[in-house]
Design a protein around this motif. Sequence first.
Motif, PDB file in Angstrom:
ATOM      1  N   PRO A 212       0.841  -1.216   0.000  1.00  0.00           N
ATOM      2  CA  PRO A 212       0.000   0.000   0.000  1.00  0.00           C
ATOM      3  C   PRO A 212       0.866   1.251   0.000  1.00  0.00           C
ATOM      4  N   ILE A 213       0.242   2.369  -0.314  1.00  0.00           N
ATOM      5  CA  ILE A 213       1.007   3.589  -0.581  1.00  0.00           C
ATOM      6  C   ILE A 213       0.620   4.710   0.371  1.00  0.00           C
TER       7      ILE A 213
ATOM      8  N   GLU B 209      -0.351   7.736  11.104  1.00  0.00           N
ATOM      9  CA  GLU B 209      -1.033   6.882  12.082  1.00  0.00           C
ATOM     10  C   GLU B 209      -2.431   6.500  11.608  1.00  0.00           C
ATOM     11  N   ALA B 210      -3.085   7.422  10.907  1.00  0.00           N
ATOM     12  CA  ALA B 210      -4.414   7.103  10.388  1.00  0.00           C
ATOM     13  C   ALA B 210      -4.342   5.954   9.386  1.00  0.00           C
ATOM     14  N   ALA B 211      -3.273   5.929   8.594  1.00  0.00           N
ATOM     15  CA  ALA B 211      -3.114   4.859   7.605  1.00  0.00           C
ATOM     16  C   ALA B 211      -2.898   3.505   8.281  1.00  0.00           C
ATOM     17  N   PHE B 212      -2.357   3.530   9.495  1.00  0.00           N
ATOM     18  CA  PHE B 212      -2.042   2.277  10.182  1.00  0.00           C
ATOM     19  C   PHE B 212      -3.162   1.792  11.087  1.00  0.00           C
TER      20      PHE B 212
ATOM     21  N   ARG C 151      -7.934  -2.515   4.491  1.00  0.00           N
ATOM     22  CA  ARG C 151      -8.573  -2.128   3.216  1.00  0.00           C
ATOM     23  C   ARG C 151      -7.516  -1.766   2.177  1.00  0.00           C
ATOM     24  N   LEU C 152      -6.517  -1.013   2.619  1.00  0.00           N
ATOM     25  CA  LEU C 152      -5.448  -0.620   1.685  1.00  0.00           C
ATOM     26  C   LEU C 152      -4.754  -1.861   1.130  1.00  0.00           C
TER      27      LEU C 152
ATOM     28  N   VAL D 247      -4.628  -3.169  -2.850  1.00  0.00           N
ATOM     29  CA  VAL D 247      -3.382  -3.365  -3.592  1.00  0.00           C
ATOM     30  C   VAL D 247      -3.406  -4.720  -4.290  1.00  0.00           C
ATOM     31  N   GLN D 248      -3.850  -5.743  -3.577  1.00  0.00           N
ATOM     32  CA  GLN D 248      -3.871  -7.088  -4.166  1.00  0.00           C
ATOM     33  C   GLN D 248      -4.837  -7.139  -5.341  1.00  0.00           C
TER      34      GLN D 248
END
Lengths: 358, 342
Positions: free
Chosen positions: B274-275, B304-307, B314-315, B319-320
């Motif tokens: 993920p990016i 931190e929000a991304a983690f 979801r991220l 990606v997959q």
Amino acid sequence: MSAGRGLRVAVVELSLDLRSGTARPGQALERILRERGHEVRRLGADPRFLERLRRRERVPNGLAPSRDPDLALADHLEQTLREQPFDVVVARGIHAGRVLERDLRALRVLDWPNVSYIEEYSTSEPDLARVDQLFRRERAVVQAADLVVSSGTHLTQFIERQVPIEGLVRKLITVPLGCDTTSRVARPSATPRIVYAGSYYPIQDPYLLSRLTGLSPFPIDCFGPRAPADQHLPSRLAYRGYAADETFLADYQVGLITVARDRLREVSPATKLPYYLAHGLPVLFPSWMREGHDFPACAMPYEESTFVSQVRQMLEPDRWLRMSEAALVAAEGRRWQRTLGPLVAALESRSNVGPGFR
Amino acid sequence: MRIALIDGSEGGHPDRSSALRSELERRRHEVAVLSVTADDVATAERARFSLSSRLTRRLTGAPSLPHAWDVLARGFRRRLAALAPELVLARGAVAAFVAIQPATTRLIVELDRVATLELANGWFVDALDLAATHQRETAVLERASVVAVTHRDGGQLLCESFPGVRGLATRLIEAPDGISPRDGLPVNRDAAIVCPSRLVHVDDPLLLAALVARLTRTVRSFGPPGPAYSFLPAPPEPLGVGEAASIGLVTGLSDRLSRLRSQRPGQWIERGIPILAPHWLAIDGALEPAVARYSEATFEADVEAAFEPDRFARLKAQVQRLRTLRSWSSTLSILVDSIEAC
């Protein structure tokens, strides 16, 4: 340096072209030093040398001269500096600053208006190896200097945080850009006009200037040492030529600043800003330019999307009058006599000016 | 159809040309590839300043030396004529300009960079050079039946930069880069954030260094090592073999040209990562579900929000999905359809 004698100061620049805004600080320093009884000589590169430097920038690899032109300039300047003894050598900019690496036996001052390697970094697709080369060159000049002058508080803070040169912070002083007194100031007008005065390098973002010219409900006139290359721009610029002094600013109602949005330009001071203020011009500046926010009473930030509404607000008669008066007050605090005072004091104290000297 | 694919020197995804060729050949077109390399451009630039060039200018009284694109075009004309293509697909303005003659050959251009604006952004801009480049780039846009961009913002930039080119907006199509699946990395929320080892200018290495310094999470570099620069700190330790990664950190310049040019988001997706990308970066809209955006001012909070567990899950899932669905065949179909419709 003997008692009762003024300093012998060499102010060294790449270009002595007085048409450039970047020449103003050097001229002002010379004038103020002379007023204090010091002897000043301004030295620069031969215009033919500058043309060769410009051509070198445009000519592809393989045809460039083999000798680094900055070293050739430093050789020339060193020879001149040795013809008479100087107490202080002030080199303005990194190109001229290479001479500070020579054995000069004088107080060596680097006036550092642009962090060159970051400037190169911020142009179109630079080679990072070249950026690195510029950094190493700049680092050598900074380390050779006894004193390094930054032209604005935000730029100083940026340099302290971002520029990895050992020993820099302790020799760094801030000398804000200033302005001269003026005989004419702006007046209100039923047909207000906006002025842009400066050059058209990419750092000033002529593309933005062009877009604003197309958007503006009031005419934007442009002045500068050279006509802009604007055939590719969305709107042509209304270039009015070059004026030898700044009194033409009093014929306008708003001073416009444009600047590219990059890390360095956000913190760099604008040479034109104090001159706009000195002529009673409220100033419109790009919102990302930090210096503009230091003058809330006489400068308004804009983005491309808000430019028209900001112009209209600024030109409401009562508001304009208040902002124009505030501009004149702000300009008082930026007279060269005031802004250069700490630098002159530093030169005098570090050069041990004698007791007989005023 | 006999198609000449002229590959320009202006960069872009390294797999795009071969993907285009494969897709065209899959549809039974005959494809010949010519390349306008950086060396060709440099040679043409030098030839401008040759003795014969300067003598010719003096004798004819021309206002300036020949433009590098004209010099290039003269050199390529014969090679192109020998191929006798029915259609030319040119990648970049310089590649397109060498094919601008004869006027009877159909021309499709891929254009993600505006040469005039990039020239204008250099120091010591020669006004005549700039005007001449603008004139030639305009000629390319007027001549092309279709102009393909990888991001709609690139199309908008072209329309803004060339308002005098009639019908340009109607001839624009968006054909993003595909995903070339490479060996995936194990992805784990507790693993290190990764950043590229070898940086190019549009990655904004100064910004990357500043942001990495602000991270409290472990950071590793990934990919072939790049040169060490004195103006930058040393890169993070490299990711170990078999070591997992969590998120790929992308930085990039925010100016209107550079924000369109980053290849990094796609490169992280190719690896299954993920990016984390700056809000100003122009990324293919289809990839956006795999992207967590940040701004410089709120970077730590955005990271931190991304983690947050649900967000990260979801991220990762997106990606997959994109690795399998975002093939070159799917992203280039609009371009190949346009070629066939010409």
